[in-house]
Every structure is written in structure tokens, then in C-alpha cells.
Write an enzyme that holds these catalytic residues in place. Structure first.
Site, short mmCIF file in Angstrom:
data_model
loop_
_atom_site.label_atom_id
_atom_site.label_comp_id
_atom_site.label_asym_id
_atom_site.label_seq_id
_atom_site.Cartn_x
_atom_site.Cartn_y
_atom_site.Cartn_z
N ASP A 1 -6.86 -4.49 -4.09
CA ASP A 1 -7.64 -4.86 -5.26
C ASP A 1 -8.07 -6.31 -5.11
O ASP A 1 -7.51 -7.06 -4.30
CB ASP A 1 -6.77 -4.67 -6.52
CG ASP A 1 -7.57 -4.84 -7.80
OD1 ASP A 1 -8.75 -4.44 -7.82
OD2 ASP A 1 -7.02 -5.39 -8.76
N ASP B 1 -9.37 -8.77 -8.11
CA ASP B 1 -8.89 -9.61 -9.21
C ASP B 1 -7.41 -9.37 -9.46
O ASP B 1 -6.97 -8.22 -9.63
CB ASP B 1 -9.69 -9.34 -10.48
CG ASP B 1 -11.13 -9.80 -10.36
OD1 ASP B 1 -11.35 -10.99 -10.11
OD2 ASP B 1 -12.03 -8.95 -10.49
N LYS C 1 -10.77 3.73 -10.28
CA LYS C 1 -9.32 3.79 -10.45
C LYS C 1 -8.96 3.97 -11.93
O LYS C 1 -9.60 3.36 -12.77
CB LYS C 1 -8.67 2.50 -9.92
CG LYS C 1 -8.91 2.22 -8.45
CD LYS C 1 -8.34 0.87 -8.06
CE LYS C 1 -9.09 -0.28 -8.70
NZ LYS C 1 -8.59 -1.61 -8.35
N ASP D 1 -2.39 -5.13 -8.63
CA ASP D 1 -1.62 -5.88 -9.62
C ASP D 1 -1.40 -5.08 -10.89
O ASP D 1 -0.80 -5.58 -11.84
CB ASP D 1 -2.32 -7.19 -9.97
CG ASP D 1 -3.60 -6.97 -10.75
OD1 ASP D 1 -4.45 -6.17 -10.28
OD2 ASP D 1 -3.77 -7.57 -11.83
#
Length: 259
Positions: A13, A15, A184, A209
């Protein structure tokens, strides 16, 4: 957990993993550099459909992260590929930014509000009442409802912003029609990304995250999963979920030596 094969390709990912509020996470530059030097297939993923890969390449380069455009995979690209597989050469009424409209143009879709095959909802900072009203009426008239991603909020320096999932909920409330979310945690986005780089799930890993999107999508796509604690999910939240990542690490810096 069952012993897995060595990791040959990586999905990560953006961010919360490589950057946080526009600032690179310590170790992200080393991780990307090691990946590029290794020659291993990799992708940087984002559920944000606003930007093209070229936009994101430039955005990452400004903070010292060199990621080639071909190694960037967005929910807009995944949505375009899904529509191309489902109904090649179709038409769509689109609410979104250049990342989404460019991806649809590139697969030969015609963007139209005249009896389109699909209403496609993506991320934008300028949702208009007029556009939402048009989308609702088109869906009521039979257009199929697609959304790039289910994220309900997005981050900003001032606090949370309403995102695609929240706006999709508004349209659903008005039409009774639920969208098909491509991004996602739909593992479709992961599988399409793996296919794009010629990778296989049994020898691939996903770094994220968020437990509810990154880890879930990676797990459901059959990847090894790493949760980093530099983004949204806090350590005390991990145990609340009925599934677990393969590993929890402080940050992407802890994974550099795994490449």
C-alpha cells in the site's frame, strides 16, 4: 500458520506504508531501492482513484521515492480492467477525477450520460449535487452501479474527508442499489495486480497499514500479509479482527532485509 514459499514479489500500500500525510516513512526509500535493485516484481497499490500512475510517480518522486509508473496499481486501473473484462467497449457515466476517466478512456470506454451501461463512482474532492442526482436517475433507469473502492473516509491535514464509500452509501439510499466495489478489500484488485506483473499468490506478499482493507484483501487473495503500524491500525486493534496478518512489524524499514 503453514510454512509458505519464499517471497518472490511484493505488493505494498502507499499511504500509511510508504508515506504519511505527504512525508515518506523512514525506510521507505531503502525498501523501494532494494526492490528495484533486486529485479523482483512489485507494485505500489492505492485505493485512491483520483490520480493516474504518472501523477503518483511524480508525487512519490517529490518526496524521494522513485517508483516507475508500471509499478503503480490503482483502484481506477483495476476498475477499468474489470469493466473491460465484463463488457468491452461499453459506456459509463463517471463521477471522478483524471485517474479514473483516463483509465476508462484507455480501455476504449465512451463516457456518456445517455443510457450508459454503468455508473462508475470514484474519488473526487468536488462531488456535485447535480452529478449525484444524474447518477441516481441513471441507476434507477437501469445502469449498473460500480464504485472504485469502499473507503468511507480519507485523510487530510485538517481531519477526515468523506470518501467514495460514503458517497456510494448516499446513492444506495436513494436507489436501493448497492455498488460492486472493485478496490480493496476485494481480492480482485490484488489478483489483477499480480497478473499485471506476472506474479503468483503463493510467492507474493502484501504490506499494508489497515486490517480491514490491506490485510483482508491480501489474505483472501492468498498472499503472505504484513501489517505495519505507521498508518491507521493501532496495535491494540489487531486482536479485534477475526483474521490475522502473517506478521506485524513497526514499519516498512523492518522488511528491507526480507527482499
Amino acid at each position: 500458520m503453514a510454512e509458505r514459499k519464499p517471497i518472490e514479489s511484493w505488493l505494498t500500500d502507499m499511504d500509511g506504508v510508504l508515506m504519511h500525510e505527504g512525508i515518506p516513512v523512514p525506510g521507505a526509500d531503502s525498501f523501494i531501492k532494494r526492490l528495484r535493485e533486486s529485479g523482483r516484481p512489485f507494485l505500489v497499490l492505492t485505493n485512491n482513484s483520483m490520480y493516474t500512475p504518472r501523477d503518483l510517480h511524480a508525487r512519490l518522486a517529490r518526496i524521494g521515492l522513485t517508483v516507475p509508473t508500471e509499478n503503480i496499481w490503482t483502484s481506477a486501473l483495476a476498475t477499468a480492467q474489470f469493466l473491460d473484462d465484463q463488457r468491452p467497449g461499453g459506456t459509463a457515466y463517471v463521477i471522478g477525477e483524471a485517474g479514473l476517466t483516463t483509465a476508462l478512456h484507455d480501455i476504449g470506454y465512451v463516457l456518456s450520460d445517455a443510457d450508459p451501461d454503468y455508473v462508475v463512482l470514484g474519488e473526487t474532492r468536488t462531488y456535485s449535487f447535480e452529478a449525484l442526482t444524474r447518477a441516481i436517475r441513471l441507476i434507477n433507469d437501469g445502469a449498473r452501479f460500480i464504485a472504485t473502492n469502499p473507503d468511507e473516509t480519507g485523510p487530510s491535514a485538517e481531519g477526515a474527508l468523506p470518501a467514495t464509500g460514503s458517497v456510494a452509501a448516499l446513492i444506495t439510499k436513494a436507489t436501493g442499489q448497492h455498488p460492486y466495489f472493485v478496490g480493496k478489500p476485494n481480492p480482485l484488485m490484488m489478483r489483477a495486480g499480480l497478473n499485471a506483473i506476472g506474479a503468483h499468490s503463493e510467492t507474493s506478499a502484501m504490506i499494508g497499514d489497515r486490517m480491514d482493507t490491506d490485510v483482508r484483501a491480501g489474505m483472501e487473495a492468498g498472499l503472505e500479509t504484513f501489517l505495519v503500524l505507521t498508518g491507521l491500525t493501532r496495535p491494540d486493534e489487531v486482536e479485534r479482527y477475526p483474521y490475522r496478518p502473517s506478521s506485524v512489524v513497526d514499519s516498512i524499514a523492518d522488511l528491507v532485509d526480507r527482499i
